[in-house]
Scaffold this motif. Structure first.
Motif, mmCIF file in Angstrom:
data_model
loop_
_atom_site.group_PDB
_atom_site.id
_atom_site.type_symbol
_atom_site.label_atom_id
_atom_site.label_comp_id
_atom_site.label_asym_id
_atom_site.label_seq_id
_atom_site.Cartn_x
_atom_site.Cartn_y
_atom_site.Cartn_z
ATOM 1 N N ASP A 1 0.809 -1.224 0.000
ATOM 2 C CA ASP A 1 0.000 0.000 0.000
ATOM 3 C C ASP A 1 0.837 1.267 0.000
ATOM 4 N N LYS A 2 2.151 1.137 0.173
ATOM 5 C CA LYS A 2 3.028 2.300 0.161
ATOM 6 C C LYS A 2 3.575 2.602 -1.229
ATOM 7 N N MET A 3 3.424 1.645 -2.135
ATOM 8 C CA MET A 3 4.071 1.733 -3.432
ATOM 9 C C MET A 3 3.275 2.578 -4.421
ATOM 10 N N PRO A 4 3.975 3.269 -5.329
ATOM 11 C CA PRO A 4 3.274 3.927 -6.435
ATOM 12 C C PRO A 4 2.564 2.893 -7.296
ATOM 13 N N ARG A 5 1.607 3.388 -8.109
ATOM 14 C CA ARG A 5 0.849 2.506 -8.996
ATOM 15 C C ARG A 5 1.555 2.363 -10.345
ATOM 16 N N GLN A 6 0.987 1.501 -11.165
ATOM 17 C CA GLN A 6 1.395 1.480 -12.557
ATOM 18 C C GLN A 6 0.153 1.541 -13.433
ATOM 19 N N GLY A 7 0.351 1.879 -14.715
ATOM 20 C CA GLY A 7 -0.776 2.108 -15.599
ATOM 21 C C GLY A 7 -1.074 0.944 -16.517
ATOM 22 N N LYS A 8 -2.034 1.188 -17.429
ATOM 23 C CA LYS A 8 -2.498 0.145 -18.330
ATOM 24 C C LYS A 8 -1.509 -0.119 -19.461
ATOM 25 N N ALA A 9 -0.729 0.894 -19.814
ATOM 26 C CA ALA A 9 0.172 0.746 -20.956
ATOM 27 C C ALA A 9 1.377 1.650 -20.765
ATOM 28 N N ASP A 10 2.384 1.452 -21.623
ATOM 29 C CA ASP A 10 3.563 2.312 -21.582
ATOM 30 C C ASP A 10 3.149 3.764 -21.797
ATOM 31 N N PRO A 11 3.845 4.704 -21.180
ATOM 32 C CA PRO A 11 5.041 4.570 -20.340
ATOM 33 C C PRO A 11 4.729 4.431 -18.848
ATOM 34 N N TRP A 12 3.471 4.133 -18.529
ATOM 35 C CA TRP A 12 3.071 4.018 -17.123
ATOM 36 C C TRP A 12 3.171 2.588 -16.613
ATOM 37 N N ARG A 13 3.412 1.650 -17.508
ATOM 38 C CA ARG A 13 3.470 0.249 -17.109
ATOM 39 C C ARG A 13 4.912 -0.130 -16.761
ATOM 40 N N ILE A 14 5.083 -0.874 -15.689
ATOM 41 C CA ILE A 14 6.403 -1.325 -15.260
ATOM 42 C C ILE A 14 6.629 -2.722 -15.822
#
Length: 502
Positions: free
Chosen positions: A445-458
């Motif tokens: 719960d402390k971690m940043p999120r990631q998104g659905k696609a690049d460039p937000w996806r890890i």
């Protein structure tokens, strides 16, 4: 209070901080750069941890810096050697004069009006507050708490007459000679401690709740050793680096694509290396690479078990008593010393707060952009390495990306870069979604999120990240730029001109 200004401030003088600083110092020697380090030495993790056997769990050809070859045939390096490597790198690139030691970061606040970060620190020796400001802030402080590791409370541990220590606090000169030692845990730290302690201790027992995957790796790179006799060392290093990166990636992908097959192979490997040990001690409940694989150089961990100097027990703790640990099965483990290799305590941003115009940033509701920048946070980078490959691979390409970003900003005359999500890309998945070790699960719960696609996806994919960070255009329509705000003198001149015109 006087505020010292720098173009760029880097938080942390460990592998990530020194590596990033080397890229910037080399590409932008004219920029003023400061590195704020809480400890009194460089090295970060490798200066903090001094427990017996401390070493890398990644090969040094890919764990070391691409721009400074690791010229040794040792595959997994000891902590002291890595510490010296970081020091040599800092000296070679003239970074020591840029490091401010003994400073604990407390807050970083971005001023939209001034387009600057104000960084508040405490000089730990004196308690004095020191302030700095900068145009761009880079956090290389890692992701765990340097003050303490994760140390659960054990039932009735207060009655135990021996020592209970966490590896993070284990003194370098701790005397365990002739003692019965119980190491609690089954991760990389425990796998390192057990073979390192067997020669001095009377007996070493590794107590685990559940097993991990352990791979025996050669401790010497024989191929590089031969090639170095006929080829330049720098060539041999680059060849080893490329080879090892490919092998690591292939192993990870194989575990993801064919988990049942790879599980059988890894189990067979462990059973073969510890034929006299009950198989249940080497049968993990999870699939390979749901957690990192543990490395045993030249199979030292298995050798310690085969020799009878160490044993492994899979059970749960019922309670402590005066002489050791009572297990739920009823078995009693005698101990003079208990080492709780129970994991790390996650702490992001070095434990400091992060704010914009004095309003705290809710980091768990932000996404990571290209795994380097943070959504809606201006001129701020966070160097976060790989969990499925050597950490520093990401640090290297991250530093190169930042240099490209600085070049773009200079060439286009802008002073602020902010990643902005205009397409509602957010998901509820953390940046380490799917990676399940206990220390990550406790802090999800402390971690940043990631998104659905690049460039937000890890992606945790070195090849894809290298293209995205080193080759793809910096200006991608998502990163938004602002021109420099006029300073107070310019604003005064503009006001005077406007008055004359009217």
């Amino acid at each position: 209070m006087a505020i010292k200004h720098y173009d760029i401030i880097i938080i942390g003088a460990g592998l990530s901080g020194i590596g990033t600083a080397c890229h910037i110092a080399r590409e932008y020697p004219g920029k003023s750069l400061a590195i704020l380090e809480r400890r009194e030495n460089v090295g970060g993790t490798w200066d903090l941890f001094r427990y017996p056997g401390i070493r890398s769990d990644s090969d040094m050809a890919s764990f070391g810096f691409n721009f400074k070859p690791w010229l040794s045939d040792k595959v997994l390096a000891q902590g002291g050697a890595i510490r010296n490597y970081v020091r040599e790198t800092a000296e070679e690139f003239g970074l020591y004069e840029k490091i401010r030691f003994g400073l604990k970061l407390t807050n970083s606040d971005w001023s939209s009006k001034d387009q600057k970060w104000t960084v508040s620190c405490m000089q730990e020796a004196s308690g004095e507050t020191q302030l700095f400001n900068c145009n761009f802030l880079i956090n290389c402080a890692g992701y765990y708490n340097f003050d303490q590791g994760y140390r659960p409370a054990f039932p009735e541990e207060e009655v135990f007459t021996g020592d209970i220590l966490h590896p993070q606090k284990l003194p370098e000169d701790f005397d365990y000679g002739g003692k019965k030692v119980v190491v609690i845990g089954s991760g990389a730290t425990a796998i390192t401690l057990v073979p390192a302690m067997v020669d001095k201790a009377e007996k070493v027992t590794m107590l685990q709740r559940s097993p991990s995957y352990v791979m025996s790796l050669p401790d010497t790179d024989k191929a590089s050793k031969v090639l170095s006799k006929i080829l330049p060392e720098s060539w041999v290093f680059q060849m080893a680096r490329r080879r090892n990166i490919l092998i690591q990636r292939a192993l990870y992908l194989a575990c993801q694509r064919w988990p049942k097959v790879m599980r059988k192979l890894l189990l067979s490997h462990m059973y073969k290396n510890a034929p006299t040990v009950d198989k249940r001690h080497f049968t993990p409940k999870y699939m390979p690479w749901d957690q990192r694989l543990c490395a045993a150089p030249d199979g030292d961990f298995f050798e310690s078990l085969r020799s009878g100097k160490a044993e492994i027990v899979t059970d749960h703790i019922e309670r402590f008593d005066e002489t050791g640990i009572v297990l739920k099965s009823g078995q009693h483990l005698e101990a003079d010393t208990v080492i709780a290799a129970t994991g790390l305590e996650i702490q992001l941003m070095g434990g400091s707060s992060l704010s914009i115009d004095n309003e705290e940033v809710n980091l768990p509701r932000k996404m990571a952009y290209k795994g380097i920048l943070i959504q809606d946070v201006p001129n701020y980078a966070w160097i976060f390495g790989y969990t499925n490959a050597p950490w520093t691979l990401k640090c290297d390409i991250g530093g190169r990306y930042l240099c490209r970003l600085f070049a773009h900003m200079e060439n286009t005359g802008v002073s602020v870069a902010t990643p902005v999500d205009t397409k509602n890309s957010a998901t509820d998945a953390s940046i380490l979604d799917g990676f399940t070790p206990g220390y990550i699960a406790r802090a999800i719960d402390k971690m940043p999120r990631q998104g659905k696609a690049d460039p937000w996806r890890i992606t945790m994919h070195y090849g894809k990240d290298k293209k995205m960070l080193v080759k793809d255009p910096v200006d991608d329509g998502i990163l938004q730029f602002e021109a420099a705000a006029p300073d107070s003198s310019q604003q005064s001149d503009l006001l005077q001109q406007a008055t004359l015109i009217t």
